[in-house]
Design an enzyme around this catalytic site. Structure first.
Site, short mmCIF file in Angstrom:
data_model
loop_
_atom_site.label_atom_id
_atom_site.label_comp_id
_atom_site.label_asym_id
_atom_site.label_seq_id
_atom_site.Cartn_x
_atom_site.Cartn_y
_atom_site.Cartn_z
N MET B 1 0.83 -1.20 0.00
CA MET B 1 0.00 0.00 0.00
C MET B 1 0.87 1.26 0.00
O MET B 1 1.71 1.43 0.87
CB MET B 1 -0.89 0.03 1.24
CG MET B 1 -2.08 -0.89 1.14
SD MET B 1 -3.06 -0.54 -0.34
CE MET B 1 -3.98 -2.07 -0.44
N CYS B 2 0.62 2.09 -0.94
CA CYS B 2 1.44 3.28 -1.09
C CYS B 2 0.54 4.51 -1.08
O CYS B 2 -0.67 4.39 -0.95
CB CYS B 2 2.22 3.21 -2.40
SG CYS B 2 3.04 1.62 -2.67
N ARG B 3 1.12 5.64 -1.19
CA ARG B 3 0.37 6.89 -1.29
C ARG B 3 0.84 7.64 -2.54
O ARG B 3 2.02 7.68 -2.84
CB ARG B 3 0.58 7.78 -0.06
CG ARG B 3 0.17 7.17 1.29
CD ARG B 3 -1.33 7.14 1.51
NE ARG B 3 -1.91 5.91 0.97
CZ ARG B 3 -3.22 5.64 0.95
NH1 ARG B 3 -4.09 6.52 1.42
NH2 ARG B 3 -3.66 4.51 0.44
N ASN B 112 -0.33 1.82 -7.14
CA ASN B 112 -0.65 1.40 -5.79
C ASN B 112 -1.56 0.19 -5.92
O ASN B 112 -2.60 0.28 -6.56
CB ASN B 112 -1.35 2.54 -5.04
CG ASN B 112 -1.64 2.21 -3.61
OD1 ASN B 112 -1.20 1.18 -3.10
ND2 ASN B 112 -2.40 3.07 -2.95
#
Lengths: 263, 263, 263, 263
Positions: B1-3, B112
């Site tokens: 999970m990234c932003r 993502n």
């Protein structure tokens, strides 16, 4: 707010403390339970003792969980005495020189806490250092300054007195907040642990009972599955852990007063 | 999970999106609200467009919040079109080559989500790449492979078709779990955003209304204080944002079927 | 021994000075001609000026030739005034805090040379710094100390006087060897260059004639193919380069004496 | 062109080979005598064997001479078998994944040389790898591919045959230039060394006589002061060094032909 784990006892791979326990230091680096910040990603370090009097030192600014070199090192290196630290900087830059542990001669030292009024006393503390210790300063943290000041006050001969004198140098808290020190350090013979808060509570530190292999550990949070007898270390009590057992010595106002009288 | 956060509009310092908003990407890197992991410390990257057709690319493995170079860059560099990404790797190593965005020619791309069965299809997807794209692969992530496969399927001429064909290559989910893609990418002209989940929901992506300065942004979580009109981007809808406005195009089963029929 | 290149004139991509010339700074980092060490791999840095009064700063400890971020930055960023430095440390640690240029407020500063007796005068120089400059120190080099001391001596109002006073603080050479300073620095308006040696010769610095695009440059070694009119900068001559031209001012013993008399 | 040093014998601190000799690997990283490039600053690595079957691995992209962690590690870690490598990349990116040694299972491998036509045969070599080895690839170098291909050809059971089969896969040189391999590798039992050039000469490799402590070493350049009986390793000769002594086996065209006939 940082996380600390340290061990002394029969030589074991570092990973037995740092990587493998269910709530290991590496796990705590991403999911701390008892820290203000759940994440400790601003560098890490290990000091360990072997045949050489001086400890080995491995520090880097990557998050500990991302460093293959660290997991390899922890798998391969065995030691009877080591300290590990993961850093969550509240202020200031991330650099190797600011990563704990700090090492000088046979000593290594790590710290969790802060001196809120450090900006005000830094010049005075710097100026009070003997030349060799002045020159040894590499970074910009209050932690390194505490370590150097303890050395200036005779850490080699009387650790308890060195701590008391250092606390006196730091002086009373001011409006910027309470002084909080949770330190773990070693001279390669014993493992020292100490907590202090000028008011309120200092960052947690737990002392294990005798581990399955006969060793002992201290850690910011109990390392699961190794012993269920972790006890919280009280404040103002210097704890020295060796193969023979645990010695404690109070470093309260009386000690500081006694030191002051003796001068 | 990234932003993810990206912007197009009048040229602004990168920091106006990445550093300054109350819930900026940098803040999200330590305190994400809508991500599985609250911490995104496994590297970061920025691609930005200027006079050159090829975007600038800045990626590093430090946590974004610890990198003075990043904050300096974001303060100094102005761009009319840029994409920023902070990474929280669930598996695999942290290396610059695995940091997003990926850039090739005039395109840059970040992602993502994940393809849980990537291990099973990786060889097939590698083998299907034309030589130039095969050679361009630098890291080991599913994200980079998606980007290269989209290029192989004509991203230059028809992005929607390239996405549909790539989804077909990825194939249906299997027991390892649902395929989830939330992508933001650009050719230097427009800013593309796309969400897809083979089942369940894909990582969030919000589209801003017109910002105070006339620009538009997309972000994993709304960037506070810039506009209160952030709308969640629906799945299977390719969104292209330019100075003129926002175009959307559905990429559903029908589109994929149409493509398949046309072959 | 390090390598320096700096430019002022019409805004150009940084790469036109740092990467593209046949004997560019990047080339010099691997194949210096006039340096004691042919390799300069102990970090690098760039300061550049734009709309903000404070310069941008990009420094890292990788060899310059290995950093994709650097080549991207140099391709994308345009500036009318910038300084680049590659470091070959003779002693001491490689860290970002020890990489040049150093920046404070609107000033940035880089240095090639050394104070051999720095260990002896470091404490005195530290103690002489006003609080704000004392706190600004981040690393352990003589170079950063020279920069901070120049600021303490009024760099903002009279650079020549600040240099003369700093030389006085450094004092005469002793048995450890001659003091050598080759500095390039800027306040965002002009580009300053200065060479000094207490005896013998200081590291080379060349001033270009007017470049093809109307700008001017200084460099440790001539950057080929841009102008054939590079002239070696003489010692004890402060050179200030702006769009209008080049001003020089002698900073010899007389100047230092005059300053001393005025106090 | 890189530099290699490796050791097997009584357990010693790594520094005895890597740091302390007058012409140590660390010295060679800045002042190589027999390499095309005098500087080897594009990363380094060490593999070493201990109680675990898998080797320890420490690699980083800093120049070896700038890394305090490396010198600490070399001072503290003792091993009976280790390989060290410093890299000077002629092309391609500097990343940990591209640093030697490469490790897989109990094997570790490093390489000096190149396959000039690697771009042309890379896809074919990739496609020929079994799944597990395909998935193990982390970087983009020909060196890692050679290692994985040797494993695919039975390195575990017959190293000489694995080398011959790998050379066959690499095929004859073409107009891009001669294939040159100088490899050092180990399974934790023996230390293997091998040189090959399709024409001309391969990078040097020297085998020590018995060292003062009874061990043996191989190195790109003789490590001074340990033994004066360094002998250049001939091409096409696989050398296996153990506590018992040195075995050699020719891997010439005849061997390759024999293998081919057997299939």
């Amino acid at each position: 707010m940082c996380r600390i784990a340290a061990y002394t006892g029969p030589a074991i791979p570092l990973e037995n403390i740092i990587v493998r326990p269910r709530h290991s230091l590496l796990t705590q680096s991403q999911h701390a339970n008892e820290a203000k910040l759940a994440v400790n990603g601003d560098g890490f370090g290990i000091s360990w003792y072997g045949q050489d009097e001086r400890p080995g030192l491995y520090r880097d600014v990557l998050p500990a969980w991302a460093d293959d070199n660290l997991t390899n090192l922890c798998r391969m290196v065995r030691s009877h005495l080591f300290i590990a630290h993961i850093r969550a900087s509240t202020v200031g830059e991330t650099s190797r020189a600011n990563c704990h542990p700090f090492a000088l001669g046979r000593w290594s030292f790590c710290h969790n806490g802060q001196i809120p009024h450090f900006g005000r006393i830094k010049r005075r503390m710097m100026a009070a250092l003997p030349d060799a210790l002045f020159d040894a300063r590499r970074g910009t943290t209050d932690s390194e300054m505490i370590f150097l000041t303890m050395q200036a006050h005779g850490l080699d001969t009387d650790p308890a007195a060195a701590i008391a004198a250092t606390l006196r140098d730091i002086g009373p808290e001011d409006a910027s907040g309470p002084v909080k020190l949770t330190c773990v350090f070693s001279d390669g013979q014993g493992l020292f642990a100490f907590r202090h808060a000028s008011s309120g509570d200092s960052p947690t530190l737990y002392l294990s009972g005798v581990l399955d292999n006969g060793g002992r550990a201290v850690a910011s949070e109990p390392l699961c599955g190794m012993t269920d007898r972790w006890t919280a270390l009280p404040c103002n009590m210097l704890c020295r852990i060796t193969a023979e057992g645990v010695q404690t010595e109070e470093i309260g106002p009386s000690r500081a007063a006694a030191l002051q009288a003796a001068e």
